[in-house]
Design an enzyme around this catalytic site. Structure first.
Site: not given
Length: 305
Positions: A63, A66, A188, A241, A259
């Protein structure tokens, strides 16, 4: 500031920390990573770099990607992106379906999975060869043309795609995904499977230092100051998050976790830093990475607050 001394002190203190985190296994390929790996690389605005541990070993950035994909999408379409994605913290797990249903297919922010999938969809619409062009963009930011996708990780994610497929299908039903669902997922998952080390990540994130004033040779590393400011704000409020508030409280820097065990954080005036430790806490963030960054801002007395 003697950053090398600070990093060495952090490693010594981390070695005494009683960690309880677990390596991510819901993506089986990630579960094969050695949980004892630990590395830090700090890149200063003056061009100097400081490293310790496994800072040059590559891992799946997940992530963290992103932030980089968002910066490229903003370069391509500008503020139009915010008609399809919000900018508020989610307060829910990164792969939650409930909030997405309630808010009619508009993800709360670009750093939860749903938001990153919309960014991927935008890039697929704007780029002729999305995988190749995104990878080249990341290579240019990191000033390293050897960066590659980890195809085994991407395949492992595709094989266990069900939650992300549900998110994408739901947004497709609301009209917020324009391309083929499986093609969006494939792009993705490759994005998340980019393999980089701490040095490469810290270098790539210099695009957000000094709001575009950091002097790099690559044209790709030039980002409009307004966009850089907004992405820093999103990293601070949404980068971890439903643990983003805790990170802001304890560390006090914009940042983004993955992660794969990586975390990148930055102080726009001084440095960008990447930390890698695979075991995660219950929120999906690197347990020792969080501790290391808290020690960094405590020892240096440098945070954005």
């Amino acid at each position: 500031m003697d950053y090398q001394k600070v990093l060495d002190e952090i490693v010594a203190e981390i070695s005494l920390f009683n960690a309880a985190g677990k390596v991510a296994t819901y993506i089986p390929e990630l579960g094969n990573v050695d949980p004892n790996k630990f590395g830090i690389y700090l890149q200063c605005t003056d061009g100097k770099g400081y490293a310790t541990g496994d800072a040059l070993e590559r891992f799946s950035i997940q992530s963290i990607s992103k932030v980089l994909s968002l910066s490229l999408a903003l370069k391509l379409v500008g503020n139009h992106i915010w008609t399809r994605i919000g900018v508020e913290p989610s307060g829910d797990p990164f792969n939650s379906l409930v909030q997405l249903e309630y808010e009619k297919g508009i993800p709360r922010n670009p750093f939860i999975n749903a938001g990153a999938l919309v960014v991927a969809d935008i890039l697929m619409s704007e780029l002729d060869n999305p995988k190749e062009e995104l990878l080249q963009y990341v290579r240019d930011l990191a000033e390293d043309q050897t960066i590659e996708y980890n195809h085994k990780v991407a395949a492992s994610e595709m094989e266990h795609k069900y939650r992300n497929a549900a998110l994408t299908h739901l947004m497709k039903d609301f009209g917020n995904i324009k391309n083929d669902v499986n093609e969006v997922l494939d792009f993705y998952f490759h994005q998340c499977a980019i393999a980089m080390n701490c040095k490469q990540l810290a270098q790539a994130f210099t695009i957000f230092l000094n709001y575009g004033k950091y002097d790099l040779s690559s044209e790709a590393a030039v980002l409009d100051s307004t966009l850089a400011k907004r992405i820093n704000a999103l990293m601070l409020t949404c980068g971890f998050y439903d643990e983003s508030g805790e990170f802001a409280f304890s560390v006090g820097l914009p940042g983004k976790s993955g992660v794969g065990g990586g975390i990148v954080a930055l102080h726009p005036k001084y440095y960008s830093i990447a930390v890698w430790s695979p075991p995660l806490n219950s929120k999906g963030n690197s347990e020792l990475g969080l501790k290391a960054l808290e020690l960094l801002t405590t020892k240096t007395e440098q945070s954005v607050f």
